[in-house]
Write a protein that holds these residues in place. Structure first.
Motif, mmCIF file in Angstrom:
data_model
loop_
_atom_site.group_PDB
_atom_site.id
_atom_site.type_symbol
_atom_site.label_atom_id
_atom_site.label_comp_id
_atom_site.label_asym_id
_atom_site.label_seq_id
_atom_site.Cartn_x
_atom_site.Cartn_y
_atom_site.Cartn_z
ATOM 1 N N LYS A 84 11.863 -162.258 -52.462
ATOM 2 C CA LYS A 84 11.633 -161.375 -53.619
ATOM 3 C C LYS A 84 10.670 -160.235 -53.267
ATOM 4 C CE LYS A 84 8.163 -163.948 -56.333
ATOM 5 N NZ LYS A 84 8.035 -164.659 -57.612
ATOM 6 N N GLN A 85 10.817 -159.148 -54.037
ATOM 7 C CA GLN A 85 9.959 -157.956 -53.903
ATOM 8 C C GLN A 85 9.915 -157.424 -52.478
ATOM 9 O OE1 GLN A 85 6.251 -159.058 -55.745
ATOM 10 N NE2 GLN A 85 7.146 -159.047 -57.772
ATOM 11 N N ARG A 86 11.085 -157.352 -51.878
ATOM 12 C CA ARG A 86 11.137 -156.816 -50.519
ATOM 13 C C ARG A 86 10.674 -155.361 -50.477
ATOM 14 N NH1 ARG A 86 16.732 -155.838 -47.528
ATOM 15 N NH2 ARG A 86 17.054 -158.078 -47.542
ATOM 16 N N PHE A 87 10.911 -154.648 -51.625
ATOM 17 C CA PHE A 87 10.573 -153.206 -51.646
ATOM 18 C C PHE A 87 9.103 -152.951 -51.346
ATOM 19 C CE2 PHE A 87 8.206 -152.931 -55.540
ATOM 20 C CZ PHE A 87 8.650 -154.008 -56.281
ATOM 21 N N SER A 88 8.250 -153.966 -51.567
ATOM 22 C CA SER A 88 6.827 -153.718 -51.323
ATOM 23 C C SER A 88 6.565 -153.435 -49.846
ATOM 24 C CB SER A 88 5.998 -154.907 -51.786
ATOM 25 O OG SER A 88 6.033 -155.928 -50.815
ATOM 26 N N ARG A 89 7.514 -153.838 -48.978
ATOM 27 C CA ARG A 89 7.353 -153.562 -47.547
ATOM 28 C C ARG A 89 7.445 -152.071 -47.267
ATOM 29 N NH1 ARG A 89 7.908 -158.413 -44.470
ATOM 30 N NH2 ARG A 89 7.509 -157.190 -42.596
ATOM 31 N N TRP A 90 8.088 -151.312 -48.188
ATOM 32 C CA TRP A 90 8.243 -149.860 -47.951
ATOM 33 C C TRP A 90 7.036 -149.077 -48.466
ATOM 34 C CZ3 TRP A 90 11.378 -151.277 -44.735
ATOM 35 C CH2 TRP A 90 12.499 -152.056 -45.005
ATOM 36 N N GLY A 91 6.145 -149.762 -49.178
ATOM 37 C CA GLY A 91 4.977 -149.092 -49.762
ATOM 38 C C GLY A 91 4.224 -148.201 -48.785
ATOM 39 N N PRO A 92 3.808 -148.726 -47.623
ATOM 40 C CA PRO A 92 3.042 -147.896 -46.691
ATOM 41 C C PRO A 92 3.816 -146.647 -46.252
ATOM 42 C CG PRO A 92 3.001 -150.201 -46.021
ATOM 43 C CD PRO A 92 3.922 -150.118 -47.189
ATOM 44 N N TYR A 93 5.133 -146.806 -46.119
ATOM 45 C CA TYR A 93 5.911 -145.660 -45.624
ATOM 46 C C TYR A 93 6.081 -144.612 -46.709
ATOM 47 C CZ TYR A 93 6.410 -149.291 -42.257
ATOM 48 O OH TYR A 93 6.095 -150.265 -41.366
ATOM 49 N N ILE A 94 6.206 -145.077 -47.973
ATOM 50 C CA ILE A 94 6.263 -144.124 -49.095
ATOM 51 C C ILE A 94 4.926 -143.382 -49.164
ATOM 52 C CG2 ILE A 94 6.546 -143.895 -51.603
ATOM 53 C CD1 ILE A 94 9.044 -145.120 -50.766
ATOM 54 N N LEU A 95 3.831 -144.124 -48.980
ATOM 55 C CA LEU A 95 2.505 -143.494 -48.971
ATOM 56 C C LEU A 95 2.448 -142.422 -47.886
ATOM 57 C CD1 LEU A 95 -0.562 -143.281 -49.585
ATOM 58 C CD2 LEU A 95 -0.901 -145.143 -47.979
ATOM 59 N N ALA B 209 0.605 -136.287 -53.843
ATOM 60 C CA ALA B 209 -0.366 -137.287 -54.276
ATOM 61 C C ALA B 209 0.325 -138.361 -55.120
ATOM 62 C CB ALA B 209 -1.475 -136.616 -55.084
ATOM 63 N N PHE B 210 1.297 -137.928 -55.948
ATOM 64 C CA PHE B 210 2.000 -138.885 -56.802
ATOM 65 C C PHE B 210 2.835 -139.856 -55.958
ATOM 66 C CE2 PHE B 210 5.749 -140.144 -59.247
ATOM 67 C CZ PHE B 210 5.130 -140.790 -60.301
ATOM 68 N N ILE B 211 3.583 -139.287 -54.990
ATOM 69 C CA ILE B 211 4.401 -140.138 -54.113
ATOM 70 C C ILE B 211 3.495 -141.140 -53.396
ATOM 71 C CG2 ILE B 211 5.891 -140.176 -52.068
ATOM 72 C CD1 ILE B 211 6.904 -137.405 -52.905
ATOM 73 N N GLY B 212 2.357 -140.643 -52.910
ATOM 74 C CA GLY B 212 1.407 -141.511 -52.222
ATOM 75 C C GLY B 212 0.942 -142.643 -53.122
ATOM 76 N N MET B 213 0.681 -142.306 -54.397
ATOM 77 C CA MET B 213 0.212 -143.305 -55.364
ATOM 78 C C MET B 213 1.284 -144.366 -55.591
ATOM 79 S SD MET B 213 -2.634 -143.510 -56.741
ATOM 80 C CE MET B 213 -3.197 -144.981 -57.537
ATOM 81 N N VAL B 214 2.545 -143.904 -55.722
ATOM 82 C CA VAL B 214 3.656 -144.851 -55.899
ATOM 83 C C VAL B 214 3.686 -145.821 -54.714
ATOM 84 C CG1 VAL B 214 6.172 -145.067 -55.914
ATOM 85 C CG2 VAL B 214 5.068 -143.338 -57.338
#
Lengths: 175, 566
Positions: free
Chosen positions: B217-228, B498-503
């Motif tokens: 579950k919540q695999r998308f959280s792995r993309w967080g650093p890259y979205i930042l 900044a918004f994309i980074g926050m997401v």
């Protein structure tokens, strides 16, 4: 590792290098926007004493000596005869001398021109717009611009007849 | 592929016993998760970073481009770059930057203000730290590192996570941090079918393959650093784009009351339509200031009108055609804002500036008034009529003075001491008329002795007076307001970045990727679970699932204690 991956790497590195060169170049060279020797002379659009609007590009193809002056600046007034003499000497060889009056009104400039017998084109810059784009500080300041529009030399301070002559000769030879 | 016994030492064998051929640098088999390297084999608990896949930069025989790529793909290098930038930017805060002053000569100012250290600071170029080549180069290198580090990891990770196989190697499961092993009575496939809805209820996506299961579950959280990182790159590019012409302006301009002033490089004119300033009364002042004759402004406000120029904008021979677009009362912290053009209150000057005077021509003897003329201070015309008299402006000085040779001259281009020399013609005057000097300012009349000059010019007696009869005949700008005009078209992109980074941050910080693998081999259930954060939560979830399946285990006992003494 496939070929496409390699070319993606090359494209990304190239983009970074280009952006890097651009960014460093803009902070190193174009910081204050004041034209320097060797750079292109900026454009201007000013009203002349002949009642016509004159622009920089109108003199393209001619070597130009652009002199910023005012009647309130004694060295500017002193160097006027030298400029007039050189204008008479060099005009047949495609050299234009342009005087840009800084911040004064029509009547003052008109009287001054009549009194001193200046014949070369005089333009007025009452709002100091050209002064800003050319980055003129103390006056007189004279820009020597080649026929192709490059600033060959910037002279701050009074000019005498012989240095002016030498400078124009160098300007004509510089092309 | 046949390999001799000797080739083992030259080429790393990356083929797993499950038959999958892994790229060089793989730690855990991409297919079954079996540890491949000796180092991984020796770990009691597996290092799950990037799921054990090879990073893009890990390859045999790197060429030049690969070497550059590898340099920037290193997180260690990134951290050094960030540290150097941090130290560099803190150097820029020791003394004020040159850009914070309106008009100083750095070569003199720093020495005067801060002594030799200040001068060294200036000579080192630290007075312009943030626009120095090395600082910008560091930022670019951080940007490069961001892009390359991310690509180097995100692509293999994406591949690994989207191609996960359900059956995993036993040694992969037993070396997870959360592990359970125990007996189950029933058939493996049937047990797995039974546990499926239980795990699903916890919000997992469940896939099964016979007696094996993968829940995630919540695999998308792995993309967080890259979205930042994408956000940071947008931010960085926007900051660089400010240097493009027209995207950024920060100018301080003077606006005398009542005159539209052109804002350079735009089609806008701004007019100061009135300026008000309110001062603190003596009673309002704090005690330290009382009785010192200090005058402190309480509030100042510019009534500004913004015009757009529609025609004749660049034509110095004609008046520009202006159309009002907006008006606003500018106060400190209440700027005018029109489509990204902002005008902030900055300073003011209460020295009045004369624009025109309308004196009356008077006969000095009889007091008879002949007529009123309007004299512009900035750019006067030549001819005037006052009754039967004709006045011709012969000479005009904005700042009257006497030159070295005693001749009248302009001392500056500012209207400090306007002076008009007229030729007056009309009845009772000699044919060519008489000359008359006029100083509109009373102080100049006295300083330059207007009457004495005129007496001399007229040959003895002063016949006329030009006299301003009241304040209604004087037009002047009562004050000048100074505004800080700013345009920053890159700002929206900075906010977007900044918004994309926050997401990305929210994705990475508040969501956790949790995975549960299990397999049943001949009545033995082996379960391994992994998460990147909040192991306690995962343990509790696993124990709850097992409990519902009738297996009672203490949460703490799920901790993998292999290799440790406790």
């Amino acid at each position: 590792m496939g070929k496409s991956k390699k070319s993606v790497q090359v494209v990304i590195l190239l983009a970074i290098v280009l952006i890097g060169i651009y960014a460093v170049a803009t902070v190193v060279f174009g910081s204050d926007g004041v034209p320097k020797e060797g750079e292109r002379a900026p454009d201007f659009q000013l009203l002349g004493m002949d009642g016509e609007v004159h622009t920089m590009s109108q003199y393209d193809g001619k070597a130009r000596v652009i002199n910023f002056w005012g009647t309130y600046c004694p060295p500017c007034v002193r160097e006027m005869p030298a400029l007039q003499a050189q204008w008479e000497k060099w005009r047949s060889q495609g050299v234009e001398i342009i005087g840009i009056n800084v911040g004064e009104n029509n009547m003052t400039v008109e009287n001054f021109v009549a009194k001193t017998g200046v014949e070369f084109p005089i333009l007025r810059d009452p709002k100091r717009e050209a002064v800003k784009t050319f980055g003129v500080g103390p006056m007189p300041t004279t820009f020597f611009v080649t026929a192709s529009g490059k600033i060959n030399h910037i002279r701050i301070g009074e000019l005498d007849l012989s240095t002016l002559d030498k400078q124009i000769e160098q300007l004509v030879n510089a092309k | 592929m046949s390999q001799g016994p000797k080739s083992q030492s030259l080429i790393q064998n990356t083929k797993c016993e499950c038959g999958h051929q892994n790229p060089v640098g793989t730690v855990l088999c991409e297919a079954c998760g079996k540890p491949l390297t000796e180092e991984a084999e020796a770990q009691p608990i597996l290092e799950m970073r990037y799921d054990g896949v090879a990073r893009r930069s890990q390859k045999a025989n790197p060429g030049l481009i690969d070497r550059v790529w590898n340099f920037f793909s290193s997180v260690k290098v990134a951290i050094y770059l960030i540290l150097i930038t941090l130290i560099g930017s803190s150097l820029g805060t020791i003394f004020p930057q040159e850009s914070t002053f309106l008009n100083i000569d750095g070569s003199v100012y720093y020495k005067q203000e801060y002594g030799t250290i200040g001068h060294i600071y200036y000579l080192l170029g630290l007075s312009n730290t943030y626009t120095s080549w090395w600082f910008v180069l560091l930022l670019i290198m951080i940007g490069a590192s961001l892009v390359i580090c991310s690509l180097d990891r995100v692509l293999p990770l994406y591949k690994a996570l989207s191609r996960q196989r359900i059956p995993k190697h036993m040694s992969f499961l037993t070396r997870q941090k959360v592990v359970y092993q125990g007996a189950v009575e029933e058939d493996g496939a049937a047990w797995v079918e039974r546990v499926k809805p239980v795990i699903r209820k916890k919000g997992y996506r469940v896939r099964t393959d016979g007696g094996t299961l993968l829940a995630e579950k919540q695999r998308f959280s792995r993309w967080g650093p890259y979205i930042l990182h994408i956000g940071l790159i947008v931010f960085l590019l926007a900051v660089l784009a400010r240097n493009l012409p027209g995207l950024h302006m920060d100018e301080h301009m003077a606006f005398p009351e009542g005159e539209p002033v052109h804002i350079k490089n735009t089609s806008y004119y701004l007019m100061n339509d009135g300026f008000e300033v309110e001062f603190y009364t003596e009673d309002d002042l704090p005690n330290e200031f009382k009785g010192r004759g200090k005058v402190l402004p309480k509030r100042f406000e510019t009534q500004a009108i913004l015009y757009r120029c529609d025609a004749n904008c660049d034509n110095p021979a004609a008046e520009p055609e202006l159309v009002e677009v907006t008006r606003h009362n500018i106060e400190v912290n209440k700027p005018l804002n029109y489509e990204g053009l902002k005008a902030y209150q900055f300073d003011y000057d209460l020295t009045p500036i004369l624009r025109s005077v309308s004196p009356v021509l008077i006969n000095r003897k009889t007091g008879e008034e002949y007529g009123k003329i309007e004299l512009s201070i900035g750019d006067p015309v030549k001819e005037y009529e006052a009754g039967e008299y004709r006045l011709t402006l012969r000479e005009y000085y904005q700042d009257f003075g006497l030159g070295d040779n005693g001749e009248p001259v302009n001392l500056s281009s500012r209207p400090n001491a306007p002076a008009y020399l007229f030729q007056i013609e009309g009845p009772d005057l000699p044919g060519e008329g008489i000359r008359y000097f006029y100083f509109p300012k009373q102080v100049d009349k006295e300083r330059f002795q207007q009457d004495a000059i005129n007496a001399q010019l007229a040959g003895g007696e002063v016949l006329f007076d030009l006299d301003v009869q009241g304040m209604e005949d004087v037009d002047f700008a009562a004050s000048t307001t100074y505004l800080n005009i700013r345009v920053d078209k890159a700002m929206p992109f900075i906010w977007v970045g900044a918004f994309i980074g926050m997401v990305g941050l929210v994705m990475g910080f508040y969501f956790h990727h949790r995975r549960i693998w299990l397999r049943i081999d001949e009545g033995t259930l082996t379960l391994g679970a992994h998460t990147n954060k909040n192991w306690f939560g995962l343990r509790r979830e696993v124990s709850a699932i097992l409990k519902q399946m009738g297996i009672d285990v203490d949460e703490k006992s799920l901790d993998n204690n292999r290799g440790s003494q406790s």
